[in-house]
Design an enzyme around this catalytic site. Structure first.
Site, PDB file in Angstrom:
ATOM      1  N   ASP A   1       0.823  -1.197   0.000  1.00 49.13           N
ATOM      2  CA  ASP A   1       0.000   0.000   0.000  1.00 49.13           C
ATOM      3  C   ASP A   1       0.866   1.259   0.000  1.00 49.13           C
ATOM      4  OD1 ASP A   1      -2.701   1.313   0.482  1.00 49.13           O
ATOM      5  OD2 ASP A   1      -1.582   2.046   2.224  1.00 49.13           O
TER       6      ASP A   1
ATOM      7  N   GLU B   1      13.364 -15.873  -1.578  1.00 49.91           N
ATOM      8  CA  GLU B   1      13.559 -17.082  -0.770  1.00 49.91           C
ATOM      9  C   GLU B   1      12.323 -17.974  -0.802  1.00 49.91           C
ATOM     10  OE1 GLU B   1      14.776 -16.415   3.262  1.00 49.91           O
ATOM     11  OE2 GLU B   1      15.943 -14.640   2.723  1.00 49.91           O
TER      12      GLU B   1
END
Length: 540
Positions: free
Chosen positions: A210, A252
């Site tokens: 956001d 990851e």
């Protein structure tokens, strides 16, 4: 619950995904209290499977006082009790994954709720304390510090500073209940990296960021000077180091980011999409573009070009939880969108807006890149008029009552035409009132109507997934070639795939040569021509 297609295992599934935005409070109510919740979402997963989306994006579902629709977060690791529990969220993520749908969550890094533990501690600790260093506390200007520390304007309008009883002011670019975090502080950075890992560990496939361009501030907090570079609180260079550290974490887990980035400078915008930063960013210029062939074509060309420069896919969105719904917006004299132009009583031709919304659906779905579909758009919902005494959006209050706010696009969805409150699931009136004709848009009614907006979206999404040529390549989406067309008509071909024609002109037009009509947003005229405000997908 019937299983859907397994999630695509390719690492670049997000390059041409169809992603459905869920505003939990208004999606479906599972416990009958008038507020949408995670139980309601889980019950409606078959609707999303039938619709054919690849992922769902949840606007904030965290613990929150809901001063700004959940974008005032009190705890990033807890689900608000009005929506359910963390255990339910984990179950929902797993259920959706089993049905072939990934989950994206919303992170709000610019600010927290004034009920967040950090801010409560900062208030208790007082001026000069380490706790206040996590935010932007300042002395005021003027003889007695009675003036705000600078002249900035809030994103919601008005002064973005609130003075405390101890004389200090704190910064909030949004509502007063949303104090801005100090991103120059290492604790703030570490906390958000930990929050990302928390949700990736729970199976989410991505994060929507956001207000992604607002985090970093000039430490001096100077007055705003038009044209001065760099801006004191928007699009500062320090942001890119933050997002590089986030990208390393996402890699990851094989997760992706989409940033909410409002920037007029295409080169500055593209910097956020470099290979070691964000995967995608919202294309808000397309959303704000008027229903005009020339301007839409320019916006499409500019969008594809700026994304191709960094090898990122474009994103296409017609509406979201902050924007006047498409069927209403396209029925107005001014068909663009800008927060500053929203007023009560703007005339709308819903029949015209509905035709254009159907055509716009086929236009956006035919473009190379990622599609975002806001809940209820597949039902063709219009903007609802909320009685003034029921409006909850802080934008209305901060505008002095002139802006109707964003509640009109957040009204609880209609699921069953004959059920109370249009089948939203409650036994009492929902948190926002539904219009009297809301049941006419109900999903169960549209599901059996081959001419409905829901049927159009379902078939378009099916073709988008299965028709050769609709896949988006890793070059950022250079798979579009414009075709010769009459004035006011957009016509393009996807490389090795379908042709899309959208008539925004004054009268019907002949279709280009084709072997088959795949899909129409509305019927052809008696001479087999494409009427105005209508779109077609053709097999060449």
């Amino acid at each position: 619950m019937a299983a859907g297609p397994a999630p695509r295992v390719t690492v670049d599934w997000w390059r041409d995904a169809a992603i459905y935005q869920i505003y939990v409070r208004s999606f479906a109510d599972g416990d009958g209290d008038g507020t949408g919740d995670l139980a309601g979402v889980r019950a409606k997963l078959p609707h999303l499977v039938e619709l054919g989306v690849d992922a769902i994006w949840f606007t904030p579902w965290y613990l929150s006082p809901l001063a700004d629709g959940g974008y005032d977060v009190a705890d990033y690791r807890a689900i608000d009790p009005a929506f359910g529990s963390l255990t339910e969220a984990e179950g929902l993520i797993a259920d959706a994954r089993e049905l072939g749908i990934r989950t994206i969550v919303d992170i709000v890094p610019n600010h927290v709720s004034d009920q967040h533990a950090w801010f409560r501690a900062a208030l208790a600790a007082g001026p000069g304390s380490p706790e206040r260093e996590l935010f932007h506390f300042r002395a005021g200007r003027g003889p007695d510090g009675e003036l705000p520390p600078n002249d900035w304007v809030s994103e919601f309008g008005g002064v973005p500073w609130t003075r405390l009883a101890d004389g200090e002011w704190y910064l909030h670019l949004f509502a007063a209940q949303q104090p801005d975090l100090n991103w120059a502080h290492p604790t703030v950075r570490q906390e958000h990296e930990d929050v990302l890992r928390f949700w990736f560990e729970r199976g989410v496939s991505g994060v929507r960021i956001d207000s992604a361009a607002l985090l970093a501030k000039d430490p001096a907090l100077p007055d705003f000077v038009e044209g001065r570079d760099p801006h004191p609180f928007s699009d500062r260079d320090e942001l890119h180091d933050i997002y590089r550290s986030w990208r390393a974490i996402a890699d990851e887990y094989g997760a992706v980011f989409v940033g909410e980035v409002w920037l007029p400078d295409s080169e500055r915008f593209a910097r956020y999409l470099r290979p070691d930063e964000l995967h995608t960013a919202f294309n808000l210029n397309f959303l704000a573009c008027p229903w005009d062939a020339g301007r839409l074509r320019s916006t499409i060309d500019d969008t594809l070009a700026e994304h191709a420069a960094v090898g990122a896919p474009a994103t296409w969105v017609l509406c979201n939880h902050d924007v006047t719904r498409t069927a209403t917006r396209y029925g107005r004299e001014d068909t663009g969108f800008a927060f500053r132009t929203k007023t009560f009583g703007t005339p709308t031709d819903l029949a015209l807006g509905g035709r254009r919304a159907r055509a716009a659906a086929l236009l956006s779905l035919a473009l190379p890149g990622v599609l975002y579909l806001y809940q209820g758009e597949e039902l063709g919902l219009p903007e609802a008029d909320i009685p003034r005494d029921r409006i909850q959006d802080p934008m209305h209050l901060r505008s002095g009552g002139t802006d109707p706010g964003r509640d009109g696009c957040r009204v609880p969805l209609p699921w069953s035409a004959r059920a109370p409150y249009a089948g939203f699931g409650c036994t009492t009136e929902p948190w926002l009132p539904q219009p009297a004709d809301w049941s006419s848009y109900a999903a169960d009614r549209q599901r059996t109507d081959p001419e409905s907006m829901l049927s159009l979206y379902r078939e378009a999404l099916r073709l988008r997934r299965t028709e050769p040529g609709f896949r988006t390549a890793a070059d950022g989406g250079r798979q579009l070639a414009w075709l010769p067309s009459a004035p006011g008509v957009l016509a393009f071909a996807r490389t090795g795939g379908p042709v899309c024609v959208v008539n925004l002109g004054e009268g019907p037009v002949e279709l280009p040569e084709h072997t088959d009509v795949l899909l129409l947003s509305g019927p052809l005229d008696g001479q087999g021509r494409l009427p105005r405000d209508t779109a077609a997908w053709l097999r060449p």
